[in-house]
Design an enzyme around this catalytic site. Structure first.
Site, PDB file in Angstrom:
ATOM      1  N   CYS A   1     -12.429   0.746  25.067  1.00 50.46           N
ATOM      2  CA  CYS A   1     -12.171   0.623  23.755  1.00 50.46           C
ATOM      3  C   CYS A   1     -13.274  -0.128  22.883  1.00 50.46           C
ATOM      4  O   CYS A   1     -13.323   0.198  21.959  1.00 50.46           O
ATOM      5  CB  CYS A   1     -10.840  -0.060  23.493  1.00 50.46           C
TER       6      CYS A   1
ATOM      7  N   LYS B   1       4.778  -1.335  32.310  1.00 57.18           N
ATOM      8  CA  LYS B   1       4.508   0.013  32.497  1.00 57.18           C
ATOM      9  C   LYS B   1       3.103   0.433  32.567  1.00 57.18           C
ATOM     10  O   LYS B   1       2.426   0.150  31.610  1.00 57.18           O
ATOM     11  CB  LYS B   1       5.389   0.851  31.368  1.00 57.18           C
TER      12      LYS B   1
ATOM     13  N   GLU C   1      -3.901  -4.357  21.479  1.00 58.01           N
ATOM     14  CA  GLU C   1      -5.364  -4.438  21.422  1.00 58.01           C
ATOM     15  C   GLU C   1      -5.807  -2.710  21.713  1.00 58.01           C
ATOM     16  O   GLU C   1      -5.175  -2.144  22.428  1.00 58.01           O
ATOM     17  CB  GLU C   1      -5.588  -4.949  23.053  1.00 58.01           C
TER      18      GLU C   1
ATOM     19  N   GLY D   1      -3.918   0.206  24.180  1.00 54.29           N
ATOM     20  CA  GLY D   1      -3.993   1.544  24.259  1.00 54.29           C
ATOM     21  C   GLY D   1      -4.509   2.150  22.728  1.00 54.29           C
ATOM     22  O   GLY D   1      -5.257   1.573  22.292  1.00 54.29           O
ATOM     23  N   SER D   2      -4.068   3.277  22.512  1.00 56.96           N
ATOM     24  CA  SER D   2      -4.469   4.054  21.258  1.00 56.96           C
ATOM     25  C   SER D   2      -3.979   3.174  19.796  1.00 56.96           C
ATOM     26  O   SER D   2      -3.003   2.748  20.212  1.00 56.96           O
ATOM     27  CB  SER D   2      -4.132   5.444  21.108  1.00 56.96           C
ATOM     28  N   THR D   3      -4.770   3.309  18.900  1.00 62.10           N
ATOM     29  CA  THR D   3      -4.235   2.873  17.501  1.00 62.10           C
ATOM     30  C   THR D   3      -2.893   3.741  17.040  1.00 62.10           C
ATOM     31  O   THR D   3      -2.181   2.929  16.626  1.00 62.10           O
ATOM     32  CB  THR D   3      -5.355   3.083  16.355  1.00 62.10           C
ATOM     33  N   GLU D   4      -2.904   4.834  17.410  1.00 64.02           N
ATOM     34  CA  GLU D   4      -1.696   5.616  16.942  1.00 64.02           C
ATOM     35  C   GLU D   4      -0.321   5.151  17.689  1.00 64.02           C
ATOM     36  O   GLU D   4       0.568   4.762  16.780  1.00 64.02           O
ATOM     37  CB  GLU D   4      -1.904   6.922  17.267  1.00 64.02           C
TER      38      GLU D   4
ATOM     39  N   GLU E   1     -12.729   7.787  17.236  1.00 66.26           N
ATOM     40  CA  GLU E   1     -12.961   7.129  18.566  1.00 66.26           C
ATOM     41  C   GLU E   1     -12.745   8.743  19.520  1.00 66.26           C
ATOM     42  O   GLU E   1     -12.135   9.168  19.606  1.00 66.26           O
ATOM     43  CB  GLU E   1     -11.842   6.232  18.843  1.00 66.26           C
TER      44      GLU E   1
ATOM     45  N   GLY F   1      -0.032   2.197  18.894  1.00 66.16           N
ATOM     46  CA  GLY F   1       0.122   0.907  18.544  1.00 66.16           C
ATOM     47  C   GLY F   1       0.839   0.745  17.028  1.00 66.16           C
ATOM     48  O   GLY F   1       1.587  -0.398  16.854  1.00 66.16           O
TER      49      GLY F   1
END
Length: 478
Positions: free
Chosen positions: A292, A184, A258, A236-239, A389, A241
């Site tokens: 990133c 995706k 990542e 993508g974003s830590t959130e 970030e 993830g």
């Protein structure tokens, strides 16, 4: 600052790429409508022009794609590695042949300067497919024991900052190791993945080996949660993830994440100043700071702070912001209105918390999403701009006196993806690299990537490695 001469416009032609007015989902080797008929528009961030309309994949579509991938897995995984390699080599060569078309498409859909998509992204995309094609018949010698087996179906979710490159990072090792894929792309940058689907057909890739589903976060969530997915790969974003980690907890799915970063770019007093300035600019303004591993925290030794900042400001005044398709452009458009709002809010917070903001005089285009290259001085470790970030062209400058203080400040972050060290002393580079808690450490350079080199982070920057021999492990049953 006025230059001795002005650059004439040097636009790349849009005529090399033919964008259809609408696209379906790529399932089992064919483009098909979404099951519920929902669509969304993808726009060019440089001028907000609608580029195309794209299908929104539902949970039913995810199920169809996973079933197609599962069916294809049986034959694909049974192929000798040398046979799988032929398809990967073919894909790599077609990417090279169509690189100009793909570079223009990427710059239109993403907003990044054409010289970056043309000279950085596309060569690396082809290189990843060439590299993993070479591994396909050598997996017994990769260090994971004799006859390592593929996992099955990989569900892969990629971000909008390097759409085609992140696709290559995910798909190339998955196919080389005998897995099949449902991928995706990001909602704001679906077009290069859809063009890649066409490349798969052009290469004669068996149906169902690669499936591309466009959609928003709900599509990604349905893919990650699907019970017949064996491996989840997310950049993508830590959130997001963290949400994925919660979803797969308690299942036997293999996961690589990542995520975000807040890298320290550390300049010592013996560093070559002009070279360091180029590395700092590359570290934070490459791809508008949508990176990133961007060097978003500059740690500079106190004794050279003034000299370095003077040189950095002079260099920033020469950066050209504007049309991503102009070959002279250094900084393109911010990818979306949402991302621009986040960058703006964090930069405003930096000012409100007392840091000193500076940006070169810079005329921004009237339409589209734009942000001038910006740096903040007088930043402390408590400032939001030093902790969060920003994912934009914003640099926070902090100082240090000793190597020990540099390490302490560099490691004082929830992230741990990358770092840069600028010094003429090899012993200091090795000492620092040993102390820094970051997955990738560059010495006297920044943002250098190679398919043979693993990439990944610690702490809230995620886990697992992509690239190199290490990148095979996540797709093998070892």
């Amino acid at each position: 600052m006025t230059s001795a001469f002005e650059y004439a416009p040097a636009p790349e032609s849009r005529a090399v790429v033919d964008i259809a007015p609408s696209y379906g989902l790529f399932i089992d080797g064919e483009f098909a409508e979404g099951s519920d008929g929902k669509v969304f528009k993808t726009v060019s961030p440089a001028n907000e022009e609608v580029l195309s309309e794209v299908a929104q994949a539902s949970a039913d579509d995810v199920d169809r794609a996973v079933k197609a991938a599962r069916k294809a897995f049986e034959k694909w995984s049974a192929l000798p590695g040398a046979e799988r390699a032929k398809y990967l080599f073919r894909i790599a060569r077609i990417i090279q042949e169509r690189s100009r078309e793909l570079a223009v498409l990427e710059s239109l859909d993403n907003g990044k300067p054409i010289r970056e998509s043309r000279d950085a992204d596309l060569p690396l995309v082809a290189a990843h497919f060439f590299y993993y094609a070479g591994w396909a018949d050598k997996l017994d010698h990769a260090g994971y024991g004799p006859h390592p087996r593929p996992l099955g179906v990989a569900g892969q979710v990629i971000p909008w900052n390097f759409p085609l490159l992140m696709l290559a990072w995910k798909i190339a090792p998955a196919l080389a190791t005998g897995n099949t894929v449902v991928l995706k792309p990001a909602e704001t940058t679906p077009l290069s993945a859809l063009f890649f689907a066409d490349i798969c057909r052009q290469a004669g890739l068996p149906k169902g080996v690669v499936n591309i589903l466009t959609g928003d976060g709900s599509t990604g969530a349905a893919l990650v949660a699907h019970p017949d997915i064996n491996k989840v790969a997310f950049t993508g974003s830590t959130e997001v993830g963290k949400a994925i980690a919660r979803t797969v907890a308690g299942t036997d799915k293999k996961v690589t994440l990542e995520l975000g970063g807040k890298a320290a770019n550390i300049v010592f007093d013996d560093a070559p100043i002009d070279q360091a300035v180029e590395g700092i600019v590359n570290g934070i303004f490459f791809n508008q700071g949508h990176v990133c591993c961007a060097g978003s925290r500059l740690l500079v030794q106190e004794s050279v702070q003034d000299e370095l900042l003077d040189a950095l400001k002079r260099r920033m005044q020469t950066l050209r912001v504007g049309d991503p398709l102009d070959k002279n452009t250094d900084i393109g458009a911010i990818n979306s209105a949402e991302q621009l709002a986040r960058i703006t809010a964090l930069a405003d917070a930096g000012e409100a918390e007392g840091a000193e903001r500076w940006a070169p005089a810079c005329e921004l285009p009237g339409s589209g999403y734009w942000f001038a290259p910006t740096l903040f001085t007088g930043v402390t470790q408590a400032h939001r701009i030093a902790r969060e970030e920003i994912f934009g062209p914003v640099l926070s400058v902090l100082t240090f006196r000793t190597p020990e203080e540099a390490v302490a400040k560099a490691n004082n972050t929830p992230y741990g993806l990358s770092a840069g060290i600028w010094t003429e002393k090899g012993s200091r580079i090795l000492w620092m690299a040993n102390k820094l808690r970051a997955g990738v450490i560059w010495s006297n350079t920044f943002n250098k990537f190679d398919p043979t080199s693993p990439f990944g982070g610690y702490k809230e920057s995620g886990y697992g490695r992509e690239g190199g021999r290490h990148g095979l492990e996540a797709y093998l049953n070892v």
